[in-house]
Scaffold this active site. Structure first.
Site, PDB file in Angstrom:
ATOM      1  N   ASN A  11     -12.958 -16.196   9.356  1.00 32.18           N
ATOM      2  CA  ASN A  11     -13.287 -15.529   8.160  1.00 32.18           C
ATOM      3  C   ASN A  11     -14.631 -14.711   7.954  1.00 32.18           C
ATOM      4  O   ASN A  11     -15.546 -15.214   8.034  1.00 32.18           O
ATOM      5  CB  ASN A  11     -13.115 -16.187   6.629  1.00 32.18           C
ATOM      6  CG  ASN A  11     -13.570 -15.410   5.440  1.00 32.18           C
ATOM      7  OD1 ASN A  11     -13.312 -14.363   5.521  1.00 32.18           O
ATOM      8  ND2 ASN A  11     -13.638 -16.322   4.447  1.00 32.18           N
ATOM      9  N   TRP A  12     -14.310 -13.321   8.298  1.00 34.49           N
ATOM     10  CA  TRP A  12     -15.729 -12.563   8.882  1.00 34.49           C
ATOM     11  C   TRP A  12     -16.309 -12.294   7.396  1.00 34.49           C
ATOM     12  O   TRP A  12     -17.801 -11.856   7.600  1.00 34.49           O
ATOM     13  CB  TRP A  12     -15.550 -11.370   9.395  1.00 34.49           C
ATOM     14  CG  TRP A  12     -15.087 -11.495  10.903  1.00 34.49           C
ATOM     15  CD1 TRP A  12     -14.803 -12.644  11.735  1.00 34.49           C
ATOM     16  CD2 TRP A  12     -15.007 -10.796  12.043  1.00 34.49           C
ATOM     17  NE1 TRP A  12     -14.422 -12.599  13.079  1.00 34.49           N
ATOM     18  CE2 TRP A  12     -14.486 -11.164  13.165  1.00 34.49           C
ATOM     19  CE3 TRP A  12     -14.837  -9.169  12.034  1.00 34.49           C
ATOM     20  CZ2 TRP A  12     -13.972 -10.547  14.207  1.00 34.49           C
ATOM     21  CZ3 TRP A  12     -14.442  -8.436  12.878  1.00 34.49           C
ATOM     22  CH2 TRP A  12     -14.294  -9.091  14.230  1.00 34.49           C
ATOM     23  N   LYS A  13     -15.953 -12.481   6.376  1.00 38.07           N
ATOM     24  CA  LYS A  13     -16.570 -12.155   4.831  1.00 38.07           C
ATOM     25  C   LYS A  13     -17.181 -10.715   5.018  1.00 38.07           C
ATOM     26  O   LYS A  13     -16.442  -9.872   5.538  1.00 38.07           O
ATOM     27  CB  LYS A  13     -17.579 -13.242   4.582  1.00 38.07           C
ATOM     28  CG  LYS A  13     -17.132 -14.645   4.830  1.00 38.07           C
ATOM     29  CD  LYS A  13     -17.985 -15.701   4.015  1.00 38.07           C
ATOM     30  CE  LYS A  13     -17.263 -17.045   4.116  1.00 38.07           C
ATOM     31  NZ  LYS A  13     -17.879 -18.124   3.632  1.00 38.07           N
ATOM     32  N   HIS A  96     -10.219 -17.215  -2.610  1.00 37.93           N
ATOM     33  CA  HIS A  96     -11.404 -17.543  -1.831  1.00 37.93           C
ATOM     34  C   HIS A  96     -12.448 -18.123  -2.912  1.00 37.93           C
ATOM     35  O   HIS A  96     -12.384 -17.139  -3.938  1.00 37.93           O
ATOM     36  CB  HIS A  96     -11.964 -16.576  -0.635  1.00 37.93           C
ATOM     37  CG  HIS A  96     -13.053 -17.371   0.053  1.00 37.93           C
ATOM     38  ND1 HIS A  96     -14.204 -17.365  -0.448  1.00 37.93           N
ATOM     39  CD2 HIS A  96     -13.100 -17.892   1.505  1.00 37.93           C
ATOM     40  CE1 HIS A  96     -14.891 -18.076   0.510  1.00 37.93           C
ATOM     41  NE2 HIS A  96     -14.207 -18.323   1.649  1.00 37.93           N
ATOM     42  N   GLU A 167     -10.972 -25.837   0.574  1.00 41.05           N
ATOM     43  CA  GLU A 167     -12.557 -25.618   0.968  1.00 41.05           C
ATOM     44  C   GLU A 167     -13.278 -25.744  -0.227  1.00 41.05           C
ATOM     45  O   GLU A 167     -13.556 -25.180  -1.349  1.00 41.05           O
ATOM     46  CB  GLU A 167     -12.745 -23.954   0.920  1.00 41.05           C
ATOM     47  CG  GLU A 167     -11.706 -23.316   2.212  1.00 41.05           C
ATOM     48  CD  GLU A 167     -12.532 -21.997   2.551  1.00 41.05           C
ATOM     49  OE1 GLU A 167     -12.841 -22.010   3.822  1.00 41.05           O
ATOM     50  OE2 GLU A 167     -12.619 -21.289   1.935  1.00 41.05           O
ATOM     51  N   GLY A 173     -20.722 -22.587   3.916  1.00 43.54           N
ATOM     52  CA  GLY A 173     -22.160 -21.706   4.154  1.00 43.54           C
ATOM     53  C   GLY A 173     -23.252 -22.843   3.957  1.00 43.54           C
ATOM     54  O   GLY A 173     -24.416 -22.041   3.843  1.00 43.54           O
ATOM     55  N   SER A 212     -18.381 -24.953   6.590  1.00 45.59           N
ATOM     56  CA  SER A 212     -19.022 -25.354   7.588  1.00 45.59           C
ATOM     57  C   SER A 212     -18.566 -26.111   8.645  1.00 45.59           C
ATOM     58  O   SER A 212     -19.187 -27.194   9.283  1.00 45.59           O
ATOM     59  CB  SER A 212     -20.299 -26.321   6.836  1.00 45.59           C
ATOM     60  OG  SER A 212     -21.253 -25.795   6.027  1.00 45.59           O
ATOM     61  N   GLY A 233     -16.121 -19.668   8.498  1.00 47.62           N
ATOM     62  CA  GLY A 233     -16.610 -18.438   8.120  1.00 47.62           C
ATOM     63  C   GLY A 233     -17.892 -18.227   9.217  1.00 47.62           C
ATOM     64  O   GLY A 233     -17.536 -17.795  10.323  1.00 47.62           O
ATOM     65  N   GLY A 234     -19.089 -18.645   8.858  1.00 45.11           N
ATOM     66  CA  GLY A 234     -20.190 -18.622   9.726  1.00 45.11           C
ATOM     67  C   GLY A 234     -20.015 -18.431  11.168  1.00 45.11           C
ATOM     68  O   GLY A 234     -20.304 -17.551  12.074  1.00 45.11           O
TER      69      GLY A 234
HETATM   70  P1  PGA Z   1     -18.247 -21.463   6.196  1.00 43.79           P
HETATM   71  O1  PGA Z   1     -17.318 -20.694   5.406  1.00 43.79           O
HETATM   72  O2  PGA Z   1     -17.594 -21.833   7.505  1.00 43.79           O
HETATM   73  O3  PGA Z   1     -19.574 -20.464   6.674  1.00 43.79           O
HETATM   74  O4  PGA Z   1     -18.761 -22.374   5.405  1.00 43.79           O
HETATM   75  C1  PGA Z   1     -15.821 -20.946   5.248  1.00 43.79           C
HETATM   76  C2  PGA Z   1     -15.259 -19.988   4.204  1.00 43.79           C
HETATM   77  O5  PGA Z   1     -15.641 -19.632   3.368  1.00 43.79           O
HETATM   78  O6  PGA Z   1     -14.036 -19.721   4.680  1.00 43.79           O
END
Ligand code: PGA
Length: 253
Positions: A11-13, A96, A167, A173, A212, A233-234
């Site tokens: 998920n590149w957000k 999300h 999640e 994050g 994370s 995400g990250g």
């Molecule tokens: P993260 O994000 O891996 O940066 O914690 C996960 C997400 O929000 O899907």
């Protein structure tokens, strides 16, 4: 072997310019994805078309990060499911926690889910509790209530192919990850909930963990019986790191 094909979604957000996103997609495309996992990336709306041109013909698939609950029409600034469907993008993330945080209620998410089902899009439906709910030990009832309010009254025959993503908000994050055992405990309850609605889908539908995830914890989470994949995400913004996470989804006999 896992019972269900592992699904790993990046998920590149709201990250990367289109040019950077296209370069990241090119770098990912150079990595061969085993047939034993389903590898997906969810770039921003603006990136979907050019990134699709890069990954078409490869094993990488695409997801949108959200969509409107409304049909195509006069809704300035929104993106319609028809537009996602028109690009033949199979998946859409819904619910999300960052979108919920901007005011998306369980009721609105029900409308979005219905819209996605009507268009043949497969939702990756996110649920998860915040830190205070977690500390009170109310995670399971909170998450099942989110499911019940948004999805519970939609006939189960429409759910085919959808995914669930547990999640915990406190893990997104933050560098704090739920333990693999906690992820399993919640995934198991989600599966029990699905099973009670429809036994066959309880066996079939995939439940992801997100929060994370990195290449060094991906495998232990994926080893859990009821966790069928990851929403990342990250760590999905670096091709090599994300490639390793996708690789963690390959289970040989
Ligand atoms: P993260 O994000 O891996 O940066 O914690 C996960 C997400 O929000 O899907």
């Amino acid at each position: 072997m896992k019972k269900r094909i592992p699904f790993i979604c990046g998920n590149w957000k709201m990250n990367t310019t289109v040019e950077e996103g296209v370069n990241l997609a090119k770098a990912l495309k150079e990595q061969t994805v085993s047939e034993e996992v389903e590898a997906v990336i969810a770039p921003s709306f603006l990136h979907l078309y050019p990134v699709k041109e890069v990954v078409d013909g490869s094993s990488w698939k695409l997801s949108a990060q959200d969509m409107s609950s409304e049909e195509m029409g006069a809704h300035t600034g929104e993106v319609a499911g028809e537009m996602i469907q028109g690009l033949e993008i199979p998946y859409v993330i819904l619910g999300h926690s960052e979108a919920r945080g901007r005011g998306q209620s369980n009721e609105l998410l029900k409308k979005k889910l219905e819209r996605a089902f009507a268009l043949g899009l497969k939702p990756i439906f996110c649920i998860g509790e915040d830190e205070s709910v977690y500390e009170e030990g109310e995670t399971i009832s909170f998450v099942l209530n989110q499911l019940e309010e948004s999805l519970g009254s939609i006939p189960t025959e429409k759910w085919k192919g959808m995914l669930f993503a547990y999640e915990p908000i406190w893990a997104i994050g933050t560098g704090k990850t739920a333990s693999a055992e906690d992820a399993q405990k919640v995934a198991k309850e989600i599966r029990r909930w699905i099973h009670e609605k429809n036994g066959k889908l309880g066996e079939e539908l995939r439940i992801l963990y997100g929060g994370s995830v990195k290449s060094d914890n991906a495998r232990s989470i994926l080893e859990q019986e009821d966790v069928d994949g990851l929403l990342v995400g990250g760590a999905s913004l670096k091709a090599e790191e994300f490639g390793k996470i996708v690789g963690a989804g390959v289970f040989h006999e």
